[in-house]
Design an enzyme around this catalytic site. Structure first.
Site, PDB file in Angstrom:
ATOM      1  N   TYR A 119      -7.751   0.598  30.402  1.00  0.00           N
ATOM      2  CA  TYR A 119      -8.967   0.833  31.187  1.00  0.00           C
ATOM      3  C   TYR A 119     -10.121   1.164  30.239  1.00  0.00           C
ATOM      4  CZ  TYR A 119     -12.161   2.161  34.854  1.00  0.00           C
ATOM      5  OH  TYR A 119     -13.245   2.204  35.686  1.00  0.00           O
ATOM      6  N   GLN A 181      -9.659   0.889  41.990  1.00  0.00           N
ATOM      7  CA  GLN A 181      -9.233  -0.481  42.301  1.00  0.00           C
ATOM      8  C   GLN A 181      -8.821  -1.236  41.039  1.00  0.00           C
ATOM      9  OE1 GLN A 181     -12.192   0.846  42.907  1.00  0.00           O
ATOM     10  NE2 GLN A 181     -13.891  -0.510  42.373  1.00  0.00           N
ATOM     11  N   ASN A 204     -13.365   8.177  34.595  1.00  0.00           N
ATOM     12  CA  ASN A 204     -13.880   9.325  35.344  1.00  0.00           C
ATOM     13  C   ASN A 204     -12.757  10.029  36.090  1.00  0.00           C
ATOM     14  OD1 ASN A 204     -13.340   7.816  37.669  1.00  0.00           O
ATOM     15  ND2 ASN A 204     -15.454   7.157  37.928  1.00  0.00           N
ATOM     16  N   GLN A 249     -21.385  16.083  22.012  1.00  0.00           N
ATOM     17  CA  GLN A 249     -20.223  16.003  22.894  1.00  0.00           C
ATOM     18  C   GLN A 249     -20.538  16.422  24.328  1.00  0.00           C
ATOM     19  OE1 GLN A 249     -17.077  14.610  22.060  1.00  0.00           O
ATOM     20  NE2 GLN A 249     -18.583  13.896  20.568  1.00  0.00           N
ATOM     21  N   HIS A 252     -21.400  13.797  27.200  1.00  0.00           N
ATOM     22  CA  HIS A 252     -20.390  13.001  27.900  1.00  0.00           C
ATOM     23  C   HIS A 252     -20.515  13.139  29.410  1.00  0.00           C
ATOM     24  CE1 HIS A 252     -17.622  11.039  25.134  1.00  0.00           C
ATOM     25  NE2 HIS A 252     -17.757  12.056  24.308  1.00  0.00           N
ATOM     26  N   GLU A 319      -9.456  19.092  22.858  1.00  0.00           N
ATOM     27  CA  GLU A 319      -9.289  17.654  22.619  1.00  0.00           C
ATOM     28  C   GLU A 319      -9.793  17.299  21.225  1.00  0.00           C
ATOM     29  OE1 GLU A 319     -10.894  13.398  24.475  1.00  0.00           O
ATOM     30  OE2 GLU A 319     -11.763  15.286  25.147  1.00  0.00           O
ATOM     31  N   HIS A 320     -11.016  17.703  20.932  1.00  0.00           N
ATOM     32  CA  HIS A 320     -11.612  17.495  19.615  1.00  0.00           C
ATOM     33  C   HIS A 320     -11.802  18.849  18.942  1.00  0.00           C
ATOM     34  CE1 HIS A 320     -13.396  14.357  22.362  1.00  0.00           C
ATOM     35  NE2 HIS A 320     -12.884  13.561  21.428  1.00  0.00           N
ATOM     36  N   ASP A 353     -14.693   8.928  17.509  1.00  0.00           N
ATOM     37  CA  ASP A 353     -14.938   8.279  18.794  1.00  0.00           C
ATOM     38  C   ASP A 353     -15.225   6.789  18.642  1.00  0.00           C
ATOM     39  OD1 ASP A 353     -14.572  10.477  20.378  1.00  0.00           O
ATOM     40  OD2 ASP A 353     -16.692  10.914  20.672  1.00  0.00           O
ATOM     41  N   HIS A 412      34.309  10.586  35.197  1.00  0.00           N
ATOM     42  CA  HIS A 412      33.913  10.522  33.789  1.00  0.00           C
ATOM     43  C   HIS A 412      35.133  10.682  32.888  1.00  0.00           C
ATOM     44  CE1 HIS A 412      29.826  10.870  35.213  1.00  0.00           C
ATOM     45  NE2 HIS A 412      29.337  10.938  33.981  1.00  0.00           N
TER      46      HIS A 412
END
Length: 437
Positions: A119, A181, A204, A249, A252, A319-320, A353, A412
């Site tokens: 995506y 979708q 998103n 940052q 975003h 994250e960063h 990035d 078994h």
């Protein structure tokens, strides 16, 4: 640990996360039931788009022709860097085997998934770099089918630079469909697409929630929330550079947290004074996003020592993570919870990035405490195998039979019994299970 919040956030990145679940589930259910036609209806509603869904070679070529040569070179440069790093990662995925006991050999094998769905956001910002990060890595991993999906713009379609990047990096199909979708189309194999085995890439909150709901039916790179970034800075840091990195940052989105952790009060105060000015100087959309993120989600934390700074950072698991401080080797050794680490002023999150080679699809909302970001390994299934001689199987069969009976799993146990009787007909074995006292 003594820490002081010079600025405390009113909200967290997950404050309104639950509100999207019902909407996303309804869309997924409708599309799964209604197929291509239902997906097209949502595309018309949300993307305001009624053009071709699967781009043809002619359309890809036409879009690529619209991309300026200078931008093409930049895309190719970034692709080469990401590809080189991904190839290095792949070299760590070694097939191995070991003789566990004499005559019993077990092994590990790395097998790429068949189909990757990538995506690529294209709404507020056209994430050219996301095409590079996701498609390139899937290609290096060896996925046979790579589907790139990106939201088209009304009357225009997918940004030509995204199309060019996805094509250059190895996408087999490019799908002009965004949001839930688009995720559904890749997962359910609509429009003649192969069904995705894994979904990767940022998006998103609706895209992220769709991936979360579908996880299990399909693999995903990670559970993702709004992007977040933390900077560790000491007295040697340049306040203007620190402030610029925070603002870079924060743009975003309105709910993208940025955090500064420092042991220098003067630096903290100077950065806090600079940030609003830098935000005001951005273009309107960027400025609005950054201003909201700084107002509602940003924090500035003052610590006494660098060990307290490191511990604070690990607790946030950003994250960063950027370090602008002395003794970078100490920080590299000490820090343990982050998606990607940027050591020293000479590198910055934006490098990762866009073009430096490490992947920008990274864990958010504290997930870096237990996982890393997108890599070749995410597209690989680490499977195991074994084979044995009859002598090698003997002690394993004995242990298996006894353990199985102790557990109450007679079926078994008998799969071991039958082999011992067949391979060693003249021997007697004690295969009863004895419970611990």
């Amino acid at each position: 640990m003594t820490v002081e919040y010079l600025k405390k956030a009113d909200l967290t990145s997950t404050t309104d996360a639950s509100e999207t679940t019902k909407i996303v589930q309804e869309i997924l259910d409708t599309i799964e039931k209604g197929g291509d036609a239902a997906a097209m209806e949502y595309a018309a509603k949300f993307d305001k788009y009624d053009g071709a869904i699967i781009l043809t070679d002619v359309e890809i070529e036409a879009a690529s022709a619209k991309v300026p040569d200078k931008l093409k070179r930049d895309i190719e440069f970034a692709h080469a860097n990401v590809e080189r790093f991904a190839q290095t990662q792949k070299e760590t995925c070694q097939n191995v085997e070991v003789e566990i006991v004499p005559g019993l050999i077990a092994g590990q094998k790395s097998i790429p998934v068949n189909t990757a769905g990538c995506y690529i956001p294209g709404g507020r910002y056209s994430h050219i770099a996301s095409a590079i990060m996701t498609v390139t890595t899937a290609k290096v991993a060896g996925c046979q089918n790579i589907v790139a999906c990106s939201p088209p713009r009304p009357g225009v379609g997918i940004n030509p630079a995204i199309i060019y990047a996805a094509h250059v990096c190895g996408a087999d199909k490019i799908v002009a469909m965004g949001g839930v979708q688009g995720v559904a189309a890749m997962t359910f194999g609509l429009f003649g697409l192969p069904k995705a085995n894994i979904l990767v890439g940022p998006g998103n909150q609706f895209v992220a929630e769709a991936k979360r709901i579908l996880f299990g039916r399909v693999g995903i790179d990670m559970f993702a929330g709004p992007t977040d970034s933390l900077i560790l800075a000491d007295k040697t840091a340049d306040a203007e550079v620190v402030a610029a990195d925070l603002v870079g940052q924060a743009e975003h989105g309105y709910n993208s947290p940025v955090w500064l952790v420092t042991d220098d009060r003067l630096l903290a105060e100077e950065v806090m004074a600079l940030v609003p000015k830098l935000i005001d100087d951005l273009p309107e959309v960027n400025s609005n996003n950054a201003a909201a993120a700084w107002r509602d989600y940003a924090e500035v934390i003052l610590c006494d020592t660098r060990e307290e700074m490191a511990a604070t950072s690990d607790a946030y698991a950003p994250e960063h993570l950027t370090v602008q401080a002395e003794d970078l080797d100490w920080w590299l050794e000490r820090l343990s919870c982050y998606g990607s680490l940027f050591l020293g002023e000479e590198t910055t999150v934006a490098f990762g990035d866009k073009a430096s080679g490490t992947n920008h699809v990274l864990p958010t909302s504290g997930a870096a405490s237990y996982t890393g970001g997108l890599s070749v390994h995410k597209f690989m299934k680490i499977v195991t195998w074994q084979r044995a001689t009859r002598e090698g199987a003997k002690p394993v069969a004995e242990a298996t039979a006894r353990i199985s009976r102790l557990e109450g799993m007679e079926g078994h146990a008998r799969t071991a019994d039958i082999r011992l009787r067949k391979y060693f007909p003249s021997e007697n074995f004690d295969l009863t299970g004895e419970a611990a006292e």
